[in-house]
Design a protein around this motif. Sequence first.
Motif, PDB file in Angstrom:
ATOM      1  N   ARG A 243       0.816  -1.221   0.000  1.00 26.49           N
ATOM      2  CA  ARG A 243       0.000   0.000   0.000  1.00 26.49           C
ATOM      3  C   ARG A 243       0.848   1.268   0.000  1.00 26.49           C
ATOM      4  N   GLY A 244       2.173   1.119   0.094  1.00 28.57           N
ATOM      5  CA  GLY A 244       3.044   2.271  -0.008  1.00 28.57           C
ATOM      6  C   GLY A 244       3.790   2.643   1.254  1.00 28.57           C
ATOM      7  N   GLN A 245       3.567   1.942   2.359  1.00 26.87           N
ATOM      8  CA  GLN A 245       4.299   2.239   3.585  1.00 26.87           C
ATOM      9  C   GLN A 245       5.717   1.671   3.498  1.00 26.87           C
ATOM     10  N   SER A 246       6.626   2.322   4.211  1.00 26.41           N
ATOM     11  CA  SER A 246       7.991   1.798   4.270  1.00 26.41           C
ATOM     12  C   SER A 246       8.042   0.623   5.244  1.00 26.41           C
ATOM     13  N   LEU A 247       9.107  -0.174   5.134  1.00 29.21           N
ATOM     14  CA  LEU A 247       9.250  -1.334   6.018  1.00 29.21           C
ATOM     15  C   LEU A 247       9.330  -0.889   7.475  1.00 29.21           C
ATOM     16  N   ALA A 248      10.039   0.207   7.748  1.00 35.00           N
ATOM     17  CA  ALA A 248      10.159   0.694   9.119  1.00 35.00           C
ATOM     18  C   ALA A 248       8.796   1.124   9.674  1.00 35.00           C
ATOM     19  N   GLN A 249       7.987   1.798   8.858  1.00 32.33           N
ATOM     20  CA  GLN A 249       6.660   2.229   9.300  1.00 32.33           C
ATOM     21  C   GLN A 249       5.781   1.030   9.648  1.00 32.33           C
ATOM     22  N   VAL A 250       5.860  -0.006   8.839  1.00 34.77           N
ATOM     23  CA  VAL A 250       5.039  -1.191   9.088  1.00 34.77           C
ATOM     24  C   VAL A 250       5.489  -1.906  10.355  1.00 34.77           C
ATOM     25  N   LEU A 251       6.801  -2.101  10.486  1.00 33.52           N
ATOM     26  CA  LEU A 251       7.313  -2.853  11.638  1.00 33.52           C
ATOM     27  C   LEU A 251       7.147  -2.096  12.945  1.00 33.52           C
ATOM     28  N   ALA A 252       6.935  -0.780  12.874  1.00 34.09           N
ATOM     29  CA  ALA A 252       6.704  -0.005  14.094  1.00 34.09           C
ATOM     30  C   ALA A 252       5.422  -0.434  14.791  1.00 34.09           C
ATOM     31  N   SER A 253       4.492  -1.019  14.041  1.00 33.80           N
ATOM     32  CA  SER A 253       3.220  -1.454  14.627  1.00 33.80           C
ATOM     33  C   SER A 253       3.212  -2.940  14.965  1.00 33.80           C
ATOM     34  N   VAL A 254       4.335  -3.618  14.742  1.00 32.99           N
ATOM     35  CA  VAL A 254       4.444  -5.047  15.037  1.00 32.99           C
ATOM     36  C   VAL A 254       5.318  -5.230  16.263  1.00 32.99           C
ATOM     37  N   ASP A 255       4.772  -5.850  17.293  1.00 31.89           N
ATOM     38  CA  ASP A 255       5.517  -6.017  18.549  1.00 31.89           C
ATOM     39  C   ASP A 255       6.396  -7.269  18.456  1.00 31.89           C
ATOM     40  N   PHE A 256       7.705  -7.097  18.661  1.00 29.21           N
ATOM     41  CA  PHE A 256       8.623  -8.233  18.669  1.00 29.21           C
ATOM     42  C   PHE A 256       9.864  -7.849  19.467  1.00 29.21           C
ATOM     43  N   PRO A 257      10.571  -8.837  20.031  1.00 26.63           N
ATOM     44  CA  PRO A 257      11.791  -8.547  20.793  1.00 26.63           C
ATOM     45  C   PRO A 257      12.845  -7.874  19.923  1.00 26.63           C
ATOM     46  N   GLY A 258      13.506  -6.841  20.480  1.00 25.85           N
ATOM     47  CA  GLY A 258      14.534  -6.137  19.738  1.00 25.85           C
ATOM     48  C   GLY A 258      14.002  -5.149  18.729  1.00 25.85           C
ATOM     49  N   GLN A 259      12.733  -4.749  18.899  1.00 27.42           N
ATOM     50  CA  GLN A 259      12.100  -3.882  17.906  1.00 27.42           C
ATOM     51  C   GLN A 259      12.811  -2.537  17.766  1.00 27.42           C
ATOM     52  N   GLY A 260      13.227  -1.934  18.886  1.00 25.60           N
ATOM     53  CA  GLY A 260      13.835  -0.613  18.853  1.00 25.60           C
ATOM     54  C   GLY A 260      15.090  -0.573  17.992  1.00 25.60           C
ATOM     55  N   LEU A 261      15.992  -1.520  18.212  1.00 22.30           N
ATOM     56  CA  LEU A 261      17.229  -1.568  17.438  1.00 22.30           C
ATOM     57  C   LEU A 261      16.932  -1.854  15.972  1.00 22.30           C
ATOM     58  N   ALA A 262      16.004  -2.771  15.721  1.00 27.65           N
ATOM     59  CA  ALA A 262      15.667  -3.120  14.335  1.00 27.65           C
ATOM     60  C   ALA A 262      15.135  -1.909  13.582  1.00 27.65           C
ATOM     61  N   LEU A 263      14.235  -1.150  14.212  1.00 25.83           N
ATOM     62  CA  LEU A 263      13.655   0.014  13.541  1.00 25.83           C
ATOM     63  C   LEU A 263      14.720   1.073  13.250  1.00 25.83           C
ATOM     64  N   GLY A 264      15.641   1.276  14.192  1.00 25.77           N
ATOM     65  CA  GLY A 264      16.696   2.258  13.984  1.00 25.77           C
ATOM     66  C   GLY A 264      17.570   1.906  12.793  1.00 25.77           C
ATOM     67  N   LEU A 265      17.975   0.640  12.704  1.00 24.69           N
ATOM     68  CA  LEU A 265      18.826   0.211  11.592  1.00 24.69           C
ATOM     69  C   LEU A 265      18.071   0.241  10.262  1.00 24.69           C
ATOM     70  N   ILE A 266      16.797  -0.163  10.286  1.00 28.32           N
ATOM     71  CA  ILE A 266      16.022  -0.198   9.041  1.00 28.32           C
ATOM     72  C   ILE A 266      15.761   1.211   8.525  1.00 28.32           C
ATOM     73  N   ARG A 267      15.440   2.138   9.422  1.00 27.10           N
ATOM     74  CA  ARG A 267      15.232   3.531   8.988  1.00 27.10           C
ATOM     75  C   ARG A 267      16.515   4.092   8.355  1.00 27.10           C
ATOM     76  N   THR A 268      17.649   3.806   8.986  1.00 30.68           N
ATOM     77  CA  THR A 268      18.926   4.267   8.431  1.00 30.68           C
ATOM     78  C   THR A 268      19.177   3.653   7.060  1.00 30.68           C
ATOM     79  N   GLY A 269      18.895   2.347   6.944  1.00 31.66           N
ATOM     80  CA  GLY A 269      19.110   1.670   5.677  1.00 31.66           C
ATOM     81  C   GLY A 269      18.199   2.186   4.578  1.00 31.66           C
ATOM     82  N   GLU A 270      16.951   2.463   4.903  1.00 29.58           N
ATOM     83  CA  GLU A 270      16.025   2.984   3.899  1.00 29.58           C
ATOM     84  C   GLU A 270      16.418   4.397   3.459  1.00 29.58           C
ATOM     85  N   ALA A 271      16.893   5.189   4.396  1.00 29.57           N
ATOM     86  CA  ALA A 271      17.280   6.560   4.063  1.00 29.57           C
ATOM     87  C   ALA A 271      18.549   6.607   3.220  1.00 29.57           C
TER      88      ALA A 271
END
Length: 332
Positions: A243-271
């Motif tokens: 639908r057009g959302q980035s991977l980081a935006q989608v994973l922000a709404s999915v609860d999983f262990p290590g989410q904070g670090l994953a989102l930080g790295l994915i946002r950096t990678g997408e940018a």
Amino acid sequence: MPRSPSVALDFAARAQLFSHLEAMEKAGVPVAQALLSVALPGHAKAALQGLQVQVASGRDMASAGLRSGLFTPLDSSLLGAAQASGCLAAIYQRLAERYAHRARQAAAVKSRLLMPAAVLVLALLIQPLPALVGGQLSLAGYLWGVLWPLLVLGMLYALGRGLYRRSESSPVGMVSSSAGLLASVPILGPTLLRRNLRDFFDSLGLMLEAGMPMLEALPKACAVIRHAPLRKRFSSVQLAVQRGQSLAQVLASVDFPGQGLALGLIRTGEASGTLPASLLNYAGVETQKLDSLVEQLATWLPRLLYAAVMLWMAYGLLTGTGFGPRLPADLG
């Protein structure tokens, strides 16, 4: 052609197989010729011959390896993506490194368990000896007292190993019932959850690195997850990205262990346009955490086994009853 049963290759043999294929691919040797010089254990020779026949008949390496039983479903998915993008050597190298790493871990755990296992066997042999020499115990009773604990432990080991192999060899896209059973075990369950997450991000990163489009790679990576509740949480990721959302935006709404670090790295990678590397970096961090857990397990399991043997021997000395229930009267 139906898929052959999965061949029980150990991690070291799988690492050697993919390392050989990597070297042949880099040297420009045709895959049909490269397979002629592969060395595998005797029980895998028939599967190797099946792979050689399929490749010679024109089937691609990914599907031929899966059908022969030599490749796991995950191996086949990664190789299929690499074939489409022309970077087979890189994926061969990744798989060789992954299996070599797991082989070293397994060898470390086994080596540390050898001594306490030997102590347990000696204790089983020695403790009933006074009763045997004194005539209170027959030879049949002695042998039964030694063998039945070993048989029980052997059956438990075989059951656990069988559940693990069944989970590993179940088709991609299928939630393994054995995976659900293992996930309910304390300590082991959370470890398997983190391993499922690591495999998801690692597979996604490898497939994107191999040139597979995101919308095609996401369902394949999600299919790697064998833990049903976790897989359900990730099942909506593909639709949201579509639908057009980035991977980081989608994973922000999915609860999983290590989410904070994953989102930080994915946002950096997408940018920065380095998303595959960022996903692989996160998978590497999770691998280090799992390695640390395995190291602790390898340290504490022998100690716990030593403690159990000492407690059992002390109990036998204090009560004179030995290990477990009393022997049947006709064996005594």
